[in-house]
Scaffold this motif. Structure first.
Motif, PDB file in Angstrom:
ATOM      1  N   VAL A  63       0.832  -1.206   0.000  1.00 32.04           N
ATOM      2  CA  VAL A  63       0.000   0.000   0.000  1.00 32.04           C
ATOM      3  C   VAL A  63       0.866   1.256   0.000  1.00 32.04           C
ATOM      4  CG1 VAL A  63      -1.782   1.271   1.248  1.00 32.04           C
ATOM      5  CG2 VAL A  63      -1.888  -1.222   1.120  1.00 32.04           C
ATOM      6  N   GLY A  64       2.055   1.177   0.605  1.00 34.77           N
ATOM      7  CA  GLY A  64       2.971   2.322   0.560  1.00 34.77           C
ATOM      8  C   GLY A  64       3.448   2.602  -0.850  1.00 34.77           C
ATOM      9  N   ALA A  65       3.648   1.536  -1.626  1.00 34.52           N
ATOM     10  CA  ALA A  65       4.074   1.704  -3.017  1.00 34.52           C
ATOM     11  C   ALA A  65       2.917   2.067  -3.929  1.00 34.52           C
ATOM     12  CB  ALA A  65       4.741   0.419  -3.508  1.00 34.52           C
ATOM     13  N   LEU A  66       1.737   1.539  -3.612  1.00 34.41           N
ATOM     14  CA  LEU A  66       0.533   1.777  -4.431  1.00 34.41           C
ATOM     15  C   LEU A  66      -0.597   2.245  -3.521  1.00 34.41           C
ATOM     16  CD1 LEU A  66       0.783  -1.541  -6.470  1.00 34.41           C
ATOM     17  CD2 LEU A  66       1.367   0.729  -7.329  1.00 34.41           C
ATOM     18  N   PRO A  67      -0.560   3.495  -3.086  1.00 31.96           N
ATOM     19  CA  PRO A  67      -1.558   3.985  -2.112  1.00 31.96           C
ATOM     20  C   PRO A  67      -2.919   4.285  -2.736  1.00 31.96           C
ATOM     21  CG  PRO A  67      -0.051   5.746  -2.692  1.00 31.96           C
ATOM     22  CD  PRO A  67       0.434   4.531  -3.422  1.00 31.96           C
ATOM     23  N   LEU A  68      -3.554   3.252  -3.238  1.00 33.74           N
ATOM     24  CA  LEU A  68      -4.865   3.379  -3.866  1.00 33.74           C
ATOM     25  C   LEU A  68      -5.829   2.403  -3.219  1.00 33.74           C
ATOM     26  CD1 LEU A  68      -3.660   3.427  -7.589  1.00 33.74           C
ATOM     27  CD2 LEU A  68      -4.411   5.412  -6.265  1.00 33.74           C
ATOM     28  N   ASN A  69      -7.111   2.745  -3.257  1.00 35.29           N
ATOM     29  CA  ASN A  69      -8.137   1.846  -2.717  1.00 35.29           C
ATOM     30  C   ASN A  69      -8.104   0.509  -3.458  1.00 35.29           C
ATOM     31  OD1 ASN A  69      -8.980   3.873  -1.002  1.00 35.29           O
ATOM     32  ND2 ASN A  69     -10.787   4.420  -2.192  1.00 35.29           N
ATOM     33  N   GLY A  70      -8.550  -0.518  -2.766  1.00 34.09           N
ATOM     34  CA  GLY A  70      -8.696  -1.810  -3.436  1.00 34.09           C
ATOM     35  C   GLY A  70      -7.985  -2.963  -2.775  1.00 34.09           C
ATOM     36  N   GLY A  71      -7.007  -2.703  -1.889  1.00 29.92           N
ATOM     37  CA  GLY A  71      -6.344  -3.788  -1.179  1.00 29.92           C
ATOM     38  C   GLY A  71      -5.658  -4.766  -2.110  1.00 29.92           C
ATOM     39  N   ALA A  72      -5.995  -6.049  -1.947  1.00 23.77           N
ATOM     40  CA  ALA A  72      -5.381  -7.103  -2.767  1.00 23.77           C
ATOM     41  C   ALA A  72      -5.682  -6.888  -4.242  1.00 23.77           C
ATOM     42  CB  ALA A  72      -5.891  -8.470  -2.311  1.00 23.77           C
ATOM     43  N   TYR A  73      -6.858  -6.380  -4.551  1.00 21.64           N
ATOM     44  CA  TYR A  73      -7.219  -6.089  -5.947  1.00 21.64           C
ATOM     45  C   TYR A  73      -6.232  -5.106  -6.549  1.00 21.64           C
ATOM     46  CZ  TYR A  73      -9.532  -3.533  -9.707  1.00 21.64           C
ATOM     47  OH  TYR A  73      -9.806  -2.896 -10.886  1.00 21.64           O
ATOM     48  N   ASN A  74      -5.933  -4.044  -5.831  1.00 22.19           N
ATOM     49  CA  ASN A  74      -5.011  -3.030  -6.326  1.00 22.19           C
ATOM     50  C   ASN A  74      -3.608  -3.592  -6.487  1.00 22.19           C
ATOM     51  OD1 ASN A  74      -4.151  -0.260  -6.939  1.00 22.19           O
ATOM     52  ND2 ASN A  74      -3.167  -0.345  -4.950  1.00 22.19           N
ATOM     53  N   ALA A  75      -3.182  -4.422  -5.527  1.00 23.15           N
ATOM     54  CA  ALA A  75      -1.840  -5.010  -5.590  1.00 23.15           C
ATOM     55  C   ALA A  75      -1.687  -5.880  -6.828  1.00 23.15           C
ATOM     56  CB  ALA A  75      -1.571  -5.825  -4.325  1.00 23.15           C
ATOM     57  N   LEU A  76      -2.663  -6.733  -7.097  1.00 26.66           N
ATOM     58  CA  LEU A  76      -2.576  -7.648  -8.237  1.00 26.66           C
ATOM     59  C   LEU A  76      -2.837  -6.934  -9.560  1.00 26.66           C
ATOM     60  CD1 LEU A  76      -4.357 -10.773  -6.713  1.00 26.66           C
ATOM     61  CD2 LEU A  76      -1.918 -10.436  -7.075  1.00 26.66           C
ATOM     62  N   LEU A  77      -3.657  -5.876  -9.537  1.00 30.30           N
ATOM     63  CA  LEU A  77      -3.941  -5.131 -10.760  1.00 30.30           C
ATOM     64  C   LEU A  77      -2.675  -4.501 -11.325  1.00 30.30           C
ATOM     65  CD1 LEU A  77      -6.176  -4.061 -12.695  1.00 30.30           C
ATOM     66  CD2 LEU A  77      -6.287  -2.029 -11.232  1.00 30.30           C
ATOM     67  N   ASN A  78      -1.795  -4.072 -10.422  1.00 35.06           N
ATOM     68  CA  ASN A  78      -0.572  -3.391 -10.852  1.00 35.06           C
ATOM     69  C   ASN A  78       0.614  -4.336 -11.026  1.00 35.06           C
ATOM     70  OD1 ASN A  78      -0.970  -0.239 -10.765  1.00 35.06           O
ATOM     71  ND2 ASN A  78      -2.141  -1.072  -9.058  1.00 35.06           N
ATOM     72  N   THR A  79       0.392  -5.623 -10.814  1.00 33.39           N
ATOM     73  CA  THR A  79       1.497  -6.575 -10.965  1.00 33.39           C
ATOM     74  C   THR A  79       1.142  -7.753 -11.875  1.00 33.39           C
ATOM     75  OG1 THR A  79       0.784  -7.660  -8.902  1.00 33.39           O
ATOM     76  CG2 THR A  79       2.559  -6.037  -8.739  1.00 33.39           C
ATOM     77  N   THR A  80      -0.156  -8.038 -12.052  1.00 32.58           N
ATOM     78  CA  THR A  80      -0.542  -9.167 -12.906  1.00 32.58           C
ATOM     79  C   THR A  80      -1.543  -8.692 -13.954  1.00 32.58           C
ATOM     80  OG1 THR A  80      -2.251  -9.851 -11.312  1.00 32.58           O
ATOM     81  CG2 THR A  80      -0.095 -10.894 -11.126  1.00 32.58           C
ATOM     82  N   SER A  81      -2.697  -9.298 -13.961  1.00 32.70           N
ATOM     83  CA  SER A  81      -3.723  -8.977 -14.954  1.00 32.70           C
ATOM     84  C   SER A  81      -5.009  -8.550 -14.260  1.00 32.70           C
ATOM     85  CB  SER A  81      -4.007 -10.196 -15.833  1.00 32.70           C
ATOM     86  OG  SER A  81      -4.530 -11.258 -15.052  1.00 32.70           O
ATOM     87  N   LYS A  82      -5.916  -8.024 -15.058  1.00 31.28           N
ATOM     88  CA  LYS A  82      -7.216  -7.629 -14.518  1.00 31.28           C
ATOM     89  C   LYS A  82      -7.995  -8.840 -14.014  1.00 31.28           C
ATOM     90  CE  LYS A  82      -8.999  -3.224 -16.206  1.00 31.28           C
ATOM     91  NZ  LYS A  82     -10.053  -2.574 -17.001  1.00 31.28           N
ATOM     92  N   PHE A  83      -7.798  -9.971 -14.666  1.00 30.20           N
ATOM     93  CA  PHE A  83      -8.521 -11.170 -14.243  1.00 30.20           C
ATOM     94  C   PHE A  83      -8.086 -11.589 -12.844  1.00 30.20           C
ATOM     95  CE2 PHE A  83      -8.758 -15.790 -13.766  1.00 30.20           C
ATOM     96  CZ  PHE A  83     -10.121 -15.985 -13.931  1.00 30.20           C
ATOM     97  N   MET A  84      -6.779 -11.651 -12.610  1.00 35.48           N
ATOM     98  CA  MET A  84      -6.293 -12.041 -11.279  1.00 35.48           C
ATOM     99  C   MET A  84      -6.709 -11.022 -10.231  1.00 35.48           C
ATOM    100  SD  MET A  84      -4.931 -14.959 -11.236  1.00 35.48           S
ATOM    101  CE  MET A  84      -4.310 -14.805  -9.548  1.00 35.48           C
TER     102      MET A  84
END
Length: 588
Positions: A63-84
């Protein structure tokens, strides 16, 4: 005009919102841990505290690197795919759904002890509605209520702790030593700790909530909320398990009454009825606070998903308070539908609650690994060490395995079956939204496949019918006129339009050599041609004498049958009888 600044949450407000969820676990997690681990329940809760300590850094880094709402969704959105990412989001939504319904229902059950006449289902719907409206009113306003509940909860637990300490000081801890020597049902300490740890991991539900509304928090508040939540569960949950083992024997603690209302029974023993009432009120309030946490968390998550075009843009509409009220209303209706389907048997949601929450925790750890590998250069305020990440994920996976292997109560379906019955429909919807253009194209192809033959058949039939109509209308008619009587000519036109199918009529005037054509005939034909635009009138002046031979000659020349030729009724001076004309028809 000045822009209205959206006020962000401070440390106390943020901690209260997510702290109500995680701290409400003290009402059930101690009894749950004792049911599986017996006298080792407090140890399993300390292990949970250790796993949660490791997750503090994991959440802090992501969250410090990606301070956006969404939790695990936000973490995976910025590292994998929209599906994951959507997979993680679906699990999070299911977790919030189960949390809201279970917490609201359990809160009403605690209040029902004080007000027995209260209808459970209707009151649960009302409680869900209250917090839906509160969330629609704005997160800042919601936080004030959350603070009140949170502080009341901590004070209530502090009072209960004081009474328990005084009671044990007077009566000793002999029951604790008796429980310590209690023979385990399975005979294995490790199995007891394994199952107890798996059950105890439910006590950290709510830890992920802060990450889902991080954009609403002031700068630097998020890691403090993690620290505060960790401190609360690390002290309160193991301590209450120790107190319970010092006050009651394990067989008593495993009874249904104590499983559902352990803290109330403890309060009643050490402080009497008024302390029990205090804890009942506290339980109602803090469980209600967990409902609020669910609404706030899911609002932040679904708003982020909507901005990413995974959810329909319909949900982006906000009110004057800045709340995505359509998301909140949708979530409220979803929770009410689940409550009605289960008819208040919220234990059926245990599988959804357990598997979804623990899966989200594991996915967040995986998101941290992917962030380290794929986004190494991204600045972050803190970093979780590799061993700590793997140990944390392993701990969650062990708890997840334990909950899958646990036998449900008699008559209830397995956790996995219940989880899948809710998870699969959600994922089908998400998959559709992610691939909606492809799905719509496939649907269009299917429609073409099914209906193109019909459409071609209809088109061909349409063309053939129109051609047939044209063929019918191509038939020309002839009217032999004696002069320029427009009234008579109009009667002829009326008769033909009502009784015949044609687009062309030849108006023939037979003039004897040396005679004049009626001077107004051409003008009147032109006038009638304009009055009847669907029929083309052609004036033909034929020299000769009107007789059967002329009729036959014109019929052959124009290829118009004699029966399609009309005349007016002949007078007494006409040289021929009607039957001698070869079938010419009389129209006037």
């Amino acid at each position: 005009m000045k822009n209205k600044v959206h006020k962000k949450l401070n440390e106390l407000e943020s901690t209260a919102i997510c702290g109500n969820d995680i701290s409400s676990s003290v009402l059930y997690v101690s009894a749950l841990a004792i049911a599986y681990a017996g006298q080792y329940a407090w140890i399993t809760l300390l292990i949970v505290s250790l796993v949660l300590f490791l997750f503090r850094r994991i959440y802090g880094e992501v969250v410090g690197a990606l301070p956006l709402n969404g939790g695990a969704y936000n973490a995976l959105l910025n590292t994998t795919s929209k599906f994951m990412a959507s997979f993680a989001a679906t699990l999070t939504i299911l977790s919030y759904m189960a949390t809201a319904v279970i917490s609201a229902n359990e809160a009403i059950h605690y209040l029902h002890h004080l007000v027995p006449a209260m209808p459970i289902i209707l009151s649960t719907v009302g409680l869900l509605g209250v917090f839906a409206l509160l969330t629609i009113g704005g997160i800042t306003e919601s936080s004030k209520v959350a603070i009140g509940i949170f502080l009341f909860h901590l004070i209530s637990l502090l009072i209960l702790t004081g009474f328990i300490a005084f009671y044990l000081f007077q009566n000793g801890i002999s029951i604790f030593f008796e429980n310590w020597n209690f023979e385990l049902a399975g005979g294995s300490i490790w199995i007891a700790i394994f199952l107890g740890f798996s059950a105890s991991m439910l006590g950290v539900s709510g830890f992920e909530s802060s990450a889902n509304f991080v954009e609403e928090q002031q700068k630097g508040v998020f890691p403090k909320t993690l620290r505060n939540m960790w401190g609360i569960v690390s002290i309160i949950n193991p301590l209450m398990a120790l107190f319970a083992l010092a006050l009651f024997t394990i067989p008593v603690l495993r009874g249904d009454d104590y499983q559902n209302t352990l803290l109330v029974e403890m309060a009643n023993l050490v402080g009497g009825n008024w302390v029990a009432i205090l804890i009942s009120i506290d339980a109602f309030l803090v469980l209600s606070g967990a409902v609020l946490t669910s609404f706030v968390g899911v609002s932040g998550l679904l708003e982020r998903m909507t901005l990413d075009r995974i959810m329909p843009q319909f949900f982006l509409k906000k009110n004057k308070k800045g709340s995505s009220y359509r998301i909140i209303i949708m979530f409220f209706l979803l929770t009410v539908s689940v409550l009605m389907i289960t008819q208040g048997e919220v234990s059926l949601l245990a599988g959804v609650y357990t598997i979804s929450f623990l899966s989200v925790m594991a996915l967040f750890g995986i998101g941290n690994i992917l962030l380290k590998v794929k986004r190494e250069s991204l600045p972050r305020p803190e970093k979780a060490r590799w061993p700590a990440v793997f140990i944390a994920i392993l701990g969650v996976l062990i708890a997840l395995l334990g909950n899958i292997l646990m036998n449900p109560k008699e008559g209830n379906p397995s956790n996995v079956n219940v989880f899948l019955s809710y998870f699969i429909p959600f994922m089908i919807f998400i998959i559709f939204m992610l691939n909606r253009t492809l799905v719509l194209k496939l649907l269009l192809k299917f429609i073409h496949y099914m209906f193109d033959p019909i459409r071609r058949g209809v088109y061909k039939m349409d063309r053939n019918i129109l051609n047939f109509i044209d063929k019918i209308n191509q038939q020309e008619f002839v009217f032999f006129t004696r002069g320029d009587n427009i009234a008579a000519l109009n009667k002829v036109m009326l008769y033909i339009t009502k009784n015949e199918h044609t687009r062309k009529i030849k108006i023939v005037h037979v003039v004897k050599p040396g005679h004049q054509v009626p001077e107004n005939l051409a003008v009147e034909i032109d006038f009638l041609d304009r009055e009847y635009p669907k029929i083309k009138l052609e004036l033909i002046i034929e020299e000769g004498e009107f007789n059967p031979e002329l009729i036959q000659e014109l019929s052959k020349r124009w290829k118009i049958p004699v029966n399609f030729m009309f005349i007016g009724s002949p007078g007494d001076k006409f040289s021929y009888k009607v039957e001698e004309l070869g079938g010419v028809r009389l129209v006037i």
